[in-house]
Design a protein around this motif. Structure first.
Motif: not given
Lengths: 154, 189
Positions: A37-42, A75-80
Motif C-alpha cells: 500500500i505504501s508503494a501504491l500511495l507513493a 507504512a505508519r499512519f497510512e491506510k487505503l
C-alpha cells in the motif's frame, strides 16, 4: 399448530445463520501480485484505473452499510480505502483487526478547494486538533480501490 | 349427455389469491420489517448494536505498544486477546480485539473509547435479504416474489363483486388513493 410453529422457528434459525462465515466477496483475489500500500500511495498516478491487489489489516469498516473498509498500510499512519457500491459486498464490522486481501481498480477522487477544506477539517476534528481552513489553498486527490474481489483472512 | 363445465375464473382467482397470499406472508414480513429498519438508517444502526465505554487515561505516544496495550487493557478491564494494533496518526492509537471490540485512544484528548459490536441477528439477516447481499439464487427468488406481489395486487381487483367491488366508487377510491400518493411524490414533491 405445533408443527407449523416449529417449522417457522427452524426457518428463522436458518435465515439467521445462513452464510454467517462468508469471508470472501466477489471474484477470487489475485494474491500473487500483491502491491504494498505504501508503494501504491507513493505514486498513485502509476496505478490509477489499473488492476491491483493490496493486503493489510482491516482498521475501519463502514458501520451502517458495510460498504467500505480501510486497510492499514505497511507504512505508519497510512491506510487505503476499499470501497464498493452499496450492497455489492458487505464487509462485517467484526472483521476489524483481521488481515484482508483486495483485488480491484485504483480510483482517483478529485476534491476542489472547498471539498479539500471540509475533508481536512473533518480529519482535524477527529484528531482533536484545531484547523485553519485558509491553510488549504488547492484541491487534492484521494485514492481508493474499487474491488472486484476481497478475501478476509482469519 | 354430459354438460361441459367451464372454468370458474372468479373462484380460481380467489383461490390463487388466497394461496399465494399465504406463501408470501413470510417474505412480506421480511421485506416490511427490514424496510422500516433501513428507512431509518440515519437514526440508528440496523445491523449492529455498538456499546461504547469512554475513559480518561494519561498516556504518552512515546510509550511502547506493549506498555500502551497493558495500560489500556487494565484501565478498561478487557479480558480479550489482542488481534492487531494500528497507529492511525501520531495522536491516535487503535487496538483490535479477538471478539470484535476496538479501543481507540486519543493522545490529544487523553481519552480512550472502547467499542464493542454485537450484531442484531434477525434484523441483520433480514436486511441482508432485503438489500440482496445474498445475490445469485436470491435474485431469481426475489423476482418470483415480485411477480407474485404483482399478481396479488391485480387479482385483488377481481375478488369481490357487487357494491364493495373496487370497480365502484364506494371502495374504488381506495385503489385511486393508493396510486395518487406515489404519484404526488413523483410529480409534485
Amino acid at each position: 399448530m405445533r408443527t407449523l410453529l416449529a417449522t417457522v422457528l427452524l426457518a428463522l434459525l436458518f435465515v439467521s445463520t445462513v452464510n454467517a462465515k462468508a469471508l470472501t466477496f466477489g471474484e477470487a483475489v489475485d494474491a500473487k501480485d500483491t502491491i504494498k500500500i505504501s508503494a501504491l500511495l507513493a505514486s498513485p498516478q502509476n496505478y490509477v484505473d489499473k488492476k491491483v491487489t493490496v493486503a493489510g489489516t482491516i482498521v475501519g469498516v463502514c458501520e451502517k452499510r458495510g460498504c467500505w473498509m480501510n486497510l492499514a498500510s505497511d507504512a505508519r499512519f497510512e491506510k487505503l480505502r476499499i470501497k464498493v457500491r452499496d450492497g455489492d459486498m458487505v464487509f462485517p464490522m467484526s472483521a476489524k483487526g483481521r488481515k484482508a486481501l483486495a483485488t480491484g481498480y485504483l480510483k482517483e477522487i478529485k476534491l476542489n478547494i472547498e471539498q479539500a477544506q471540509r475533508y481536512k477539517a473533518s480529519l482535524a476534528k477527529r484528531a482533536g486538533k484545531t484547523f485553519d481552513l485558509a491553510s488549504v489553498t488547492s484541491g487534492m486527490s484521494l485514492y481508493q480501490v474499487s474491488p472486484t474481489g476481497v478475501k478476509i483472512l482469519d | 349427455m354430459t354438460r361441459k363445465q367451464g372454468i370458474n375464473w372468479f373462484r380460481l382467482n380467489r383461490e390463487l389469491h388466497r394461496d399465494i397470499g399465504y406463501f408470501c406472508i413470510g417474505l412480506t414480513l421480511v421485506f416490511a420489517i427490514s424496510g422500516i429498519a433501513l428507512n431509518h438508517l440515519r437514526h440508528w444502526n440496523p445491523n449492529y448494536i455498538v456499546d461504547r465505554q469512554t475513559q480518561k487515561i494519561t498516556l504518552a505516544n512515546t510509550m511502547s505498544d506493549e506498555v500502551l496495550n497493558e495500560a489500556l487493557l487494565s484501565s478498561f478491564n478487557i479480558d480479550e486477546g489482542i488481534r492487531a494494533t494500528y497507529w492511525e496518526s501520531p495522536q491516535i492509537y487503535k487496538v483490535f480485539f479477538e471478539e470484535g471490540g476496538t479501543l481507540t485512544y486519543s493522545f490529544i484528548q487523553q481519552q480512550g473509547v472502547f467499542e464493542h459490536v454485537r450484531p442484531r441477528h434477525v434484523f441483520k439477516q433480514f436486511n441482508r435479504l432485503h438489500l440482496n447481499e445474498a445475490q445469485n439464487g436470491w435474485i431469481a427468488f426475489s423476482d418470483v416474489y415480485a411477480g407474485l406481489l404483482i399478481f396479488l395486487s391485480l387479482s385483488a381487483l377481481f375478488m369481490v363483486k357487487g357494491k364493495y367491488s373496487p370497480w365502484r366508487f364506494r371502495r374504488g377510491w381506495l385503489v385511486i388513493a393508493g396510486g395518487v400518493v406515489p404519484a404526488i411524490y413523483i410529480f409534485v414533491l
